[in-house]
Design an enzyme around this catalytic site. Structure first.
Site, PDB file in Angstrom:
ATOM      1  N   ARG A   1      -7.769   2.886  17.812  1.00 49.46           N
ATOM      2  CA  ARG A   1      -7.347   4.223  18.287  1.00 49.46           C
ATOM      3  C   ARG A   1      -8.084   4.701  19.525  1.00 49.46           C
ATOM      4  NH1 ARG A   1      -7.416   7.102  12.436  1.00 49.46           N
ATOM      5  NH2 ARG A   1      -5.504   6.191  11.601  1.00 49.46           N
TER       6      ARG A   1
ATOM      7  N   GLN B   1      -7.020  18.415   1.753  1.00 52.41           N
ATOM      8  CA  GLN B   1      -6.390  17.105   1.818  1.00 52.41           C
ATOM      9  C   GLN B   1      -6.099  16.497   0.453  1.00 52.41           C
ATOM     10  OE1 GLN B   1      -8.968  16.070   5.755  1.00 52.41           O
ATOM     11  NE2 GLN B   1      -7.737  14.408   4.966  1.00 52.41           N
TER      12      GLN B   1
ATOM     13  N   LYS C   1     -12.706  12.060  13.792  1.00 50.34           N
ATOM     14  CA  LYS C   1     -11.395  11.579  14.248  1.00 50.34           C
ATOM     15  C   LYS C   1     -10.548  12.740  14.765  1.00 50.34           C
ATOM     16  CE  LYS C   1     -11.057   7.673  11.015  1.00 50.34           C
ATOM     17  NZ  LYS C   1     -10.494   7.241   9.713  1.00 50.34           N
TER      18      LYS C   1
ATOM     19  N   CYS D   1      -4.047  10.923   9.975  1.00 48.06           N
ATOM     20  CA  CYS D   1      -3.033  11.817   9.406  1.00 48.06           C
ATOM     21  C   CYS D   1      -3.323  13.295   9.655  1.00 48.06           C
ATOM     22  CB  CYS D   1      -2.896  11.556   7.901  1.00 48.06           C
ATOM     23  SG  CYS D   1      -4.467  11.501   7.025  1.00 48.06           S
TER      24      CYS D   1
ATOM     25  N   GLY E   1       0.819  -1.219   0.000  1.00 46.03           N
ATOM     26  CA  GLY E   1       0.000   0.000   0.000  1.00 46.03           C
ATOM     27  C   GLY E   1       0.846   1.260   0.000  1.00 46.03           C
ATOM     28  N   ALA E   2       0.175   2.406  -0.071  1.00 42.91           N
ATOM     29  CA  ALA E   2       0.878   3.692  -0.097  1.00 42.91           C
ATOM     30  C   ALA E   2       1.682   3.875   1.189  1.00 42.91           C
ATOM     31  CB  ALA E   2      -0.125   4.842  -0.265  1.00 42.91           C
TER      32      ALA E   2
ATOM     33  N   HIS F   1      -1.189  17.116   3.273  1.00 47.54           N
ATOM     34  CA  HIS F   1      -2.424  17.767   3.720  1.00 47.54           C
ATOM     35  C   HIS F   1      -2.092  19.147   4.291  1.00 47.54           C
ATOM     36  CE1 HIS F   1      -4.373  14.079   3.030  1.00 47.54           C
ATOM     37  NE2 HIS F   1      -4.634  13.666   4.244  1.00 47.54           N
TER      38      HIS F   1
END
Lengths: 333, 333
Positions: A99, A155, A212, A128, A12-13, A241
């Site tokens: 989280r 973003q 979040k 993020c 993944g990224a 971002h």
């Protein structure tokens, strides 16, 4: 002391960025294990100039692993993190799965490094946008308690995953070629457009990303009373971002004081040059670890001197994800 | 009653849009005069399917003109608007030259149409970001006085002029062709980037665009005490400005009340569909006259019920400039 490290979601990224950041920072790796779905198993990835075979993630993948960096989405974390912990690994999880769970530290090393050692096998890496905001707001909070934050984000598409970047580039190229612009995974065309963050909108009218930023910041700061409202927006850029942040403090504060505090704070670079109209920009904050802060000015919508406006930008795949997780892992070893 | 109309700056982005809007709205034109700099004189422009010769703007251009729509920048307005007024015309000026001058009405027809008739020859058209915000905030202000606004913008490149659009497109095409991305008039690359609005930063740390949003809104609302802070940002999109707006009211208000008030307000369309993640987007607000409003929700950073967050988007060349000016002119005839 070197440790055995597993990277879950290696294709993944963020997974790819884990490899870059681990190598850059000379993370003390004895053995490296790259794990991904069956679909990616058998492919290879490069780490420190050496090719590694990507293995299929199973519950037996974690034998002898000491640190497991997860970034393969919440459901994978929920399913496989317990197996990693049982096998004796400490999981640093980039998903949102754990989280807000009690007993799971949620850590930005510049803010609450002490929380790292209170883990029960899992440490969560924040969202993020939350990380980027917290790196800038926490040093101020420590000096003059922050009561309220109003934030609007700009973003990048890669925050949605590597596919976000492919989709933006495909649309950019289609436009240049005079071809129809096709939308695939994003709910709306992102090229030449701006749209509200593509996460589910909750009953309170805020989307997941916004909620979040509110709830995670409260946990990281250890302040359930800090008041935050966020508006999260996608813009047609590949990476990093940015955030327009309005901060209300308990006591009066000046722009110069803020500049002075942030200039000594870890993980931040002040880019604040009004004469040249030069401020934080995602083009410059991509592919590096610092959060850039600028446009620091007294909030003219208050007459009590308790408000500051600022604009920050940071690489959401690096400091917003991979770098933050590796910084946590560094403190574990 | 038909009138003689002059368009000053007929070749610019707003000037061209004047022609489109005048034709669309069947503005009662007897004779139309298109004026521009010597450089553009001799070219032609199309109005209502007919070609018009563009003439060089001089102080003698306004004989028999009854309404002069100016959009050629502040210095041209300062130099030539007095000549137009002397010749008997009413000037509707889109530049910032006269906006804050006492005795010059600054008008958003949905907000303060009564001011139009108090002119002394010149009526000023507000800044585009100001107009778009005011169309959305004023209907709420009338019901429950607004005390404070915190706004962050997502502004299209064409707000800088037609050249902004050329520059973005040239950079998009260079990228697709694998060629170097050249920056020309913007201070920074706009393609794949976001930057603080390219207007001069004043001593208070706010740029011109931001200070306009504050000061012009106070004049238009007739409320020198409304507190506003703005962060203006360019995003790589061709057209239509969006704004993330946090509003503080005198008394508690709910998101449903806001939705109800705005659904009946002039010039607004509610686009607020959380289930489908469908909200105002510049791609949809371009080339039309309404301000779209959505993301309407209670501000969770306050516990007194006096805050609302919303996101609006509108075409800054149409409602933010040409349409607003033509609406003013309509009320003059």
């Amino acid at each position: 002391m070197s440790v055995n490290v597993a990277v879950v979601g290696a294709t993944g990224a963020v997974g790819q960025e884990f490899l870059t950041v681990l190598a850059e920072r000379n993370f003390p790796i004895k053995n490296l294990k790259l794990l991904a779905s069956a679909r990616s198993a058998g492919k290879t990835a490069t780490f420190n100039g050496k090719e590694y075979l990507i293995e299929e993630l199973t519950k037996d993948s974690f034998k002898d692993v000491q640190i497991a960096l997860f970034s393969a989405g919440g459901s994978i974390s929920k399913e496989f993190a317990p197996a990693a912990v049982s096998a004796g690994a400490v999981v640093v999880d980039n998903s949102s799965a754990f989280r807000m769970k009690e007993g799971v530290p949620l850590v930005v090393p510049e803010v609450n490094p002490e929380a790292i050692h209170k883990h029960n096998g899992v440490i969560a890496n924040p969202n993020c946008s939350t990380i980027i905001m917290n790196v800038a707001v926490w040093p101020l909070y420590k000096v003059n308690k922050v009561k309220r934050v109003i934030v609007s984000t700009y973003q990048a598409v890669s925050g949605a995953g590597a596919w976000g970047l492919y989709e933006l580039e495909a649309q950019q190229k289609a436009f240049a070629a005079g071809q129809p612009i096709l939308k695939e995974k994003f709910p709306h065309q992102i090229f030449n457009n701006v749209f509200s963050h593509n996460s589910k909108v909750a009953d309170n009218g805020y989307n997941e990303e916004e909620n979040k930023m509110v709830l995670e910041t409260r946990k990281i700061f250890g302040d359930p009373k800090i008041m935050i409202t966020a508006t999260c927006v996608r813009v047609p850029i590949p990476r990093a971002h940015s955030e327009s942040i309005n901060v209300e403090f308990e006591r009066p504060i000046t722009a110069d004081q803020v500049r002075q505090i942030l200039s000594k704070a870890p993980g931040i670079k002040i880019v604040d040059d009004p004469a040249n109209n030069y401020f934080p920009m995602p083009l410059e904050t991509s592919n590096q670890d610092l959060v850039y802060a600028g446009r620091i000015r007294q909030d003219i919508s208050r007459d009590d001197g308790k408000g500051i406006d600022l604009f920050v930008s940071g690489d959401q795949i690096r400091k917003g994800a991979a770098t933050n997780a590796v910084q946590i892992a560094e403190r574990l070893v």
